[in-house]
Scaffold this motif. Structure first.
Motif, PDB file in Angstrom:
ATOM      1  N   UNK A  64      32.000  39.035  53.756  1.00  0.00           N
ATOM      2  CA  UNK A  64      32.471  40.100  52.781  1.00  0.00           C
ATOM      3  C   UNK A  64      34.049  39.373  52.196  1.00  0.00           C
ATOM      4  N   UNK A  79      35.382  44.380  32.696  1.00  0.00           N
ATOM      5  CA  UNK A  79      34.782  43.523  33.566  1.00  0.00           C
ATOM      6  C   UNK A  79      35.648  41.988  33.745  1.00  0.00           C
ATOM      7  N   UNK A  80      36.825  42.070  33.322  1.00  0.00           N
ATOM      8  CA  UNK A  80      37.784  41.072  33.654  1.00  0.00           C
ATOM      9  C   UNK A  80      37.792  41.051  35.291  1.00  0.00           C
ATOM     10  N   UNK A  81      37.860  39.741  35.857  1.00  0.00           N
ATOM     11  CA  UNK A  81      37.941  39.515  37.120  1.00  0.00           C
ATOM     12  C   UNK A  81      39.090  38.801  37.318  1.00  0.00           C
ATOM     13  N   UNK A  98      26.991  42.171  31.097  1.00  0.00           N
ATOM     14  CA  UNK A  98      28.048  41.668  31.709  1.00  0.00           C
ATOM     15  C   UNK A  98      28.181  40.178  32.133  1.00  0.00           C
ATOM     16  N   UNK A  99      29.191  39.480  31.624  1.00  0.00           N
ATOM     17  CA  UNK A  99      29.524  38.316  32.165  1.00  0.00           C
ATOM     18  C   UNK A  99      28.611  37.165  31.836  1.00  0.00           C
ATOM     19  N   UNK A 147      25.564  37.515  30.941  1.00  0.00           N
ATOM     20  CA  UNK A 147      24.302  37.410  31.060  1.00  0.00           C
ATOM     21  C   UNK A 147      23.162  38.058  29.980  1.00  0.00           C
ATOM     22  N   UNK A 204      15.978  34.564  31.597  1.00  0.00           N
ATOM     23  CA  UNK A 204      17.293  35.231  32.365  1.00  0.00           C
ATOM     24  C   UNK A 204      18.408  34.030  32.038  1.00  0.00           C
ATOM     25  N   UNK A 207      22.508  32.686  31.798  1.00  0.00           N
ATOM     26  CA  UNK A 207      23.667  32.998  31.868  1.00  0.00           C
ATOM     27  C   UNK A 207      24.656  32.139  30.815  1.00  0.00           C
ATOM     28  N   UNK A 264      34.488  38.431  28.494  1.00  0.00           N
ATOM     29  CA  UNK A 264      33.807  38.042  29.761  1.00  0.00           C
ATOM     30  C   UNK A 264      34.762  38.317  30.734  1.00  0.00           C
ATOM     31  N   UNK A 265      34.305  37.825  32.088  1.00  0.00           N
ATOM     32  CA  UNK A 265      35.022  37.600  33.275  1.00  0.00           C
ATOM     33  C   UNK A 265      36.394  37.094  33.134  1.00  0.00           C
ATOM     34  N   UNK A 266      36.750  36.260  31.982  1.00  0.00           N
ATOM     35  CA  UNK A 266      38.002  35.652  32.004  1.00  0.00           C
ATOM     36  C   UNK A 266      38.753  36.530  31.092  1.00  0.00           C
ATOM     37  N   UNK A 267      38.501  37.546  30.566  1.00  0.00           N
ATOM     38  CA  UNK A 267      39.058  38.440  29.695  1.00  0.00           C
ATOM     39  C   UNK A 267      39.205  37.894  28.073  1.00  0.00           C
ATOM     40  N   UNK A 289      23.966  44.062  59.620  1.00  0.00           N
ATOM     41  CA  UNK A 289      25.016  44.180  58.292  1.00  0.00           C
ATOM     42  C   UNK A 289      26.311  45.091  58.655  1.00  0.00           C
ATOM     43  N   UNK A 324      28.480  43.576  61.014  1.00  0.00           N
ATOM     44  CA  UNK A 324      29.224  42.488  60.562  1.00  0.00           C
ATOM     45  C   UNK A 324      30.365  43.059  59.606  1.00  0.00           C
ATOM     46  N   UNK A 325      30.028  44.277  59.239  1.00  0.00           N
ATOM     47  CA  UNK A 325      31.144  44.904  57.909  1.00  0.00           C
ATOM     48  C   UNK A 325      32.345  45.226  58.907  1.00  0.00           C
ATOM     49  N   UNK A 326      32.047  45.921  60.032  1.00  0.00           N
ATOM     50  CA  UNK A 326      33.279  46.259  61.077  1.00  0.00           C
ATOM     51  C   UNK A 326      34.179  44.865  61.466  1.00  0.00           C
ATOM     52  N   UNK A 372      33.997  41.954  60.217  1.00  0.00           N
ATOM     53  CA  UNK A 372      34.742  41.193  59.351  1.00  0.00           C
ATOM     54  C   UNK A 372      35.880  41.950  58.613  1.00  0.00           C
ATOM     55  N   UNK A 373      35.671  43.227  58.366  1.00  0.00           N
ATOM     56  CA  UNK A 373      36.687  44.054  57.752  1.00  0.00           C
ATOM     57  C   UNK A 373      37.659  44.807  58.391  1.00  0.00           C
TER      58      UNK A 373
END
Lengths: 112, 1000
Positions: free
Chosen positions: A65, A75-77, B249-250, B252, B276, B278, B449-452, B739, B742-744, B746-747
């Protein structure tokens, strides 16, 4: 179709490798907590347009996680960090501030 | 008549004739033809019937925007409905049929709708099919379903192959016109990995037809030189017949490559390929689409877009008619007039809506002696299945006829709309350019994109550039920007004609009567007219998205490529708002329809989903197993013997376990090892019971709840050592529970020292159950399995039949039962050894149905049967498995809520029908009275129901309000289409209540 960097195994992971886990930095309310507090913890979720902190699992990768700071509208990360962090690291907060001055989110442990 | 000219046709290979048929009529064309151009060349203008009014329809366009010419392509299992004739390359033996007509295209009964047109306006369905309510199912819906839809679904499975392709690039260029080529050149020269995709089968887009001068040479020469240069670049990939269909998004992107169209009639391998992609940056150089003009009768076959008329001439040497009237509000259509005239055909008149057209092309037409009628429009078109003439009128008037002109084709142009679809797919915004009368991408509000940073850059006419020099400059700039290059690309000189300004004309003539407006088509495919949009506005559907849905404007398979801008302009006039305030509807991918085959790729048939098989799977298959899918697993439901049906088999298997001994493949059960110094503490949070105190060597039944308190899984936990526990989960729960842990871990409790590992597939597991179980296993030798050495709820490791095993004394059947885990590779060997050892007892393999009946006889719950996400353990009388001493476990706080503690909750009981019958699954237990909407009240429901061969009657488990307090009460259980059944409330444990057998 997002791409997020997994801070555990260090790969740029495609969204098909990831499983979403909803809002980050929830504080668990256990036995003895007030009804309102428990309701807020279990059901009350922010759904902002803009800056958001979310949980993601690299489900079809390392299985770990992590948390992501993302703008839900553009969608800016800004970055990702391990789920064990109590709050976003300072450089990440600074990056968000540089981009979205005056941003606010649910309680992030007193910062921002 | 449309016909083929004796010379010309830049895309044709006249040395190769191809035969094809349309509606059973044989015809011929050439290699390089599209189905559309070949049909036109053979004199066929009528190609289809419209959706609603069944109006005769011919070609409007020459490209992917074509709304009318949809055909059924191919035959049998390869038949494909709704293919645009303009996008189908001709191949030898091609068979196409027209759609939406009966009995034939020429004589179509449905055309009666056209005569009734004024009674079928927008919203007709909504207004007419509302009442009486009972008519919906029996009368209206069947009627609408019969009338709806254009093509027919093919019969049989698609025999063709499809595949997916993955690509990662720096720059994706969508569109191989001159702008796309220029962008690729700039990005390619900067050394980026570039992928260029063009939807048509040739490079250069429309520049090949209009042939402006580029870099001192003709456009075709420049295109050829540029393509050759790009081909020499190792970092550039180029694909024809590949359309970038959607941007997400991003970076794709999804693209569809039509491999069949690359080599018509000769292709091998996959038919289509879905890319497909990227991409760091995407250049949208997707061109522009010409708009029709809205005048009465603009849908009569023979009325076409002006650009299409000259495309057919230049690309395929097809004349659409001998006398072509040109009607326009801009200079570009004059290119069509000039081309038609140069081809030796007649342009009786150029009808120009503008009062004083002045551009260079207008001048040239005047010089050639072409008649230009300025400030005029078309009042109406004569002809039904083919244009016979037009009536001219003053543009400013109401449509009084000034002059009738005979013609057999009309070339219309309402201006150009940039194809902004890709820009808009991922959130790019648009600007209304008042001077050019078009929506263009707003560079200040790009998709990011992801970088803005801007992710999509638009170029060429897709960006609103209409002159060649501007198109090239924007292509070069976008390519350089996408490449992140600081160097300014060397400019490209270009020359084409100066053009005068456009005059926006949305309705022709401006004061047209309602009668004329009812014959002005906006959306040709969905039969939406000017009058429909105006009606929608009058009835209050003034928001563009509402008007779209009320009228169905732009909702057909062409998604309104030729109609959306005209439609919203008419709407803006109706509501008296400027066009940008009305706005556009949302552009959604894909740009043109994708086939389901391409979307599925290889994921069909056996490859649709992986199937998980236990080590004994092949044995089960060879011994009559009928399968039950459980998640991705296949488990034997029962093993059929000769002449036996599946229910008889399951009952035989149950009886064998009760009387002798049976064996079950339980390998699919989840097996999660939890290990570490804090493992006990962790499991005490995961389970409702206490696992930390479980002694090594012992087993304990455990329940797992969600934080919301609901029961999500159960299973037996075995303590392997001081710091390790083995947690069994349900078959479907292994991954989910792993899962969850693992959730509990790890988080929430990330500082606890615990490791989990899902070992489900590392171990095969075999259940041997029944009174003779011990006798069978002892015959294998190697371990002491006596009741003293291995009592109920313990485990031991050892050897059986020479194989290393872990034997658990646990029982899900209520019988003496051993669950034996063995390394997966030895699963089949142990299975066969047990089977052989059990032969004297007649050991019987049993499946999941027998397992279910056995557990139901014992009142054991099953996750997914007794639970459904609303059930807490307390509802199932499982309070004994919940620790009262622990301060906390996941779900504990939730179970303290007042509703969870209510005495009125539905709780688990057994039901025994008074007549011994088997209750229906999921049936409701009725309560007196009715609820607010007149439905019978309920007080519970059946969760599991079987015929018990042991008790020789129907048995059931149910959740019933205050259930356990109501033993022996008789309740009514509803049945569909029959009277309720009476059933007595009983203890859910119906067999061996004292539990003596499992302790045996």
């Amino acid at each position: 179709m997002l791409i997020l960097f997994c801070p555990h195994c260090g790969v740029e992971a495609d969204e098909t490798e990831l499983a979403p886990g909803g809002e980050a930095h929830l504080r668990r309310e256990g036995p003895g907590s007030a009804d309102e507090a428990f309701e807020g913890y279990l059901f009350g979720r922010v759904n902002p347009k803009g800056v958001h902190f979310e949980r993601w699992r690299h489900a079809y990768g390392c299985g770990k996680w992590f948390l992501a700071a993302r703008d839900t509208a553009t969608m800016r990360v800004w970055g990702t960090y391990p789920a064990s962090e109590a709050g976003p690291p300072d450089p990440l907060r600074d990056a968000v501030t540089a981009d979205r001055p005056g941003w606010a989110w649910r309680d992030l442990g007193g910062a921002a | 008549m449309s016909t083929r000219l004796s010379t010309g046709g830049r895309l044709l290979d006249r040395s190769r004739s191809l035969r094809f048929s349309f509606d059973g009529h044989a015809a011929e064309g050439f290699a390089g033809d599209t189905l559309a151009s070949a049909l036109l060349a053979s004199g066929r203008m009528l190609l289809g019937r419209s959706f609603k009014y069944h109006r005769p329809r011919g070609l409007l366009a020459a490209g992917v925007e074509e709304p009318n010419a949809l055909v059924n392509l191919g035959e049998g299992e390869r038949m494909e409905p709704n293919r645009r004739a303009t996008s189908v390359p001709l191949r030898d033996g091609l068979v196409a049929t027209s759609q939406n007509r009966w009995p034939s295209l020429e004589t179509d009964v449905g055309a009666v709708n056209d005569a009734l047109g004024r009674f079928l306006p927008a919203g007709f369905y909504y207004k007419t099919f509302m009442w009486p309510g009972a008519f919906w199912k029996s009368v209206y819906e069947p009627f609408i379903r019969r009338a709806a839809g254009l093509g027919r679904v093919p019969k049989g499975r698609d025999p063709d192959r499809y595949e997916h392709f993955y690509a990662h690039v720096d720059v994706l260029v969508a569109g191989g016109g001159v702008a796309g080529l220029a962008a690729t050149l700039a990005a390619g020269r900067a050394g980026r990995r570039v992928l260029l995709m063009e939807q048509e089968g040739w490079w250069g887009g429309r520049a090949g037809v209009d042939a402006p001068e580029i870099d001192g040479m003709t456009a075709p020469a420049w295109i050829e030189r540029t393509v050759a240069e790009l081909r020499r670049m190792p970092n550039v990939r180029m694909r024809l017949r590949a359309q970038v269909a959607g941007i997400y998004d991003h970076g794709y992107a999804v693209a569809a490559e039509d491999l069949e169209a690359l080599a018509p009639g000769r292709h091998e391998g996959p038919r289509q390929r879905l890319w497909r992609i990227r991409a760091r940056r995407i250049v949208a150089a997707t061109g522009a689409i010409e708009r029709p003009l809205a005048f009465a009768g603009n849908d009569v076959p023979g009325v076409m877009l002006a650009s299409a008329v000259r495309d057919y001439l230049a690309n395929w040497a097809v004349s659409v008619g001998d006398r072509v009237v040109v009607v326009t509000n801009n200079d570009d259509a004059y290119r069509t007039a000039l081309a038609v005239h140069r081809a030796g055909l007649v342009v009786p008149v150029i009808v120009d809506a503008r009062p004083r057209p002045e551009g260079e092309l207008v001048q040239r037409a005047r010089e050639m002696g072409l008649r230009i009628e300025a400030g005029r429009g078309i009042a109406k078109v004569h002809g039904r299945k083919r244009v016979r003439g037009v009536t001219l009128c003053a543009l400013a008037g109401e449509g009084s006829g000034l002059e009738d002109i005979a013609c057999d084709a009309v070339a219309m142009s309402g201006g150009w709309s940039p194809a902004v679809h890709l820009w808009s797919h991922c959130g790019g915004k648009l600007l209304w350019d008042e001077a050019a009368a078009l929506f263009r991408p707003d560079r200040d509000r790009p998709p990011r994109g992801a970088d803005g940073e801007p992710m999509v850059l638009s170029a060429g006419s897709a960006d609103g550039a209409l002159r060649t020099a501007d198109v090239l400059a924007s292509g070069l700039l976008a390519g350089a920007e996408a490449a992140g290059s600081d160097e300014e690309p060397a400019p490209l000189a270009a020359h084409d004609a100066e053009e005068g300004p456009i005059l926006p004309v949305w309705v022709m003539p401006q004061g047209a009567s309602p009668e004329l407006r009812r014959k002005m088509w906006l959306d040709f495919q969905n039969d939406v007219k000017v009058s429909d949009v105006e009606l929608a506005a009058r009835e209050g559907f003034i928001a563009v998205e509402h008007a779209k849905r009320y009228t169905t404007l732009g909702m057909a398979t062409d998604q309104g490529k030729t109609s959306n801008i005209n439609g919203l302009a008419v709407l803006s006039q109706s509501v008296q708002l400027p066009i940008p305030e009305v706005g556009t509807t949302t552009f959604r991918p894909p740009y043109t329809p994708l086939t389901l085959g391409a979307i599925a790729g290889v994921a069909k048939g056996d490859l649709f989903q992986p199937v998980r098989e236990t080590p004994m799977h092949a044995w089960h298959a060879a011994h009559g197993a009928v399968w039950e899918p459980v998640g991705l697993w296949r488990r034997p439901w029962a093993y059929l013997r000769e002449g036996e049906d599946r229910h008889a088999a399951a009952l035989r298997e149950v009886t064998a376990v009760r009387r002798q001994v049976g064996m079950l493949d339980a390998s699919t059960l989840g097996k999660i090892v939890v290990k570490g110094p804090d493992a006990g503490r962790f499991l005490d949070m995961i389970y409702t019971g206490v696992m930390s105190t479980l002694p090594v060597g012992k087993c304990r039944y455990g329940l797992i709840c969600s934080e919301n308190g609901f029961l999500i899984d159960d299973g037996v936990v075995a303590r392997l050592s001081e710091d390790a526990w083995l947690c069994h989960t349900t078959t479907g729960g292994a991954e989910r529970i792993h899962a969850h842990m693992e959730d509990w871990l790890q988080c929430e409790w990330h500082d606890w020292r615990v490791f989990t590992a899902n070992l489900t597939e590392q171990w095969a597991q075999i259940v041997v159950a029944g009174p003779r179980a011990r006798a069978v296993l002892e015959r294998l030798g190697g371990m002491d399995l006596s009741a003293a050495a291995l009592p109920h709820m313990t485990w031991a490791e050892g050897m059986l039949a020479g194989l290393p095993v872990r034997v658990h004394r646990i029982s899900f059947s209520g019988e003496l039962s051993f669950e034996i885990a063995v390394p997966a590779a030895s699963g089949l060997a142990l299975w066969e050894a047990i089977r052989e050892a059990g032969a004297p007892e007649g050991i019987t393999p049993y499946g999941t149905e027998a397992m279910h009946i056995l557990r139901a006889e014992k009142g054991y719950i099953m996750i997914g049967e007794e639970t459904d996400g609303t059930v807490i353990p307390q509802d199932l009388n499982l309070g004994w498995a919940i620790s009262r001493k622990k301060p906390d476990y996941i779900g504990k706080r939730a179970q303290e809520r007042s509703h969870m503690a209510s005495p009125l909750r539905w709780r688990l009981v057994g039901l025994e029908t008074m007549n011994g019958s088997v209750l229906p699954e999921g049936a409701y237990i009725l309560a007196p009275g009715q609820n607010a909407v007149g439905q019978r009240n309920t007080q519970g429901r059946v969760t599991s129901t079987y015929y018990s061969p042991t008790l020789a009657r129907g048995i059931a488990m149910a959740l019933l309000e205050r259930g356990p307090e109501r033993m022996d009460e008789v309740v009514e259980v509803a049945r569909k289409g029959a009277d309720p059944v009476l059933a007595r409330v009983v203890d859910p444990v119906l067999y061996d209540k004292a539990g003596e057998r499992l302790h045996g």
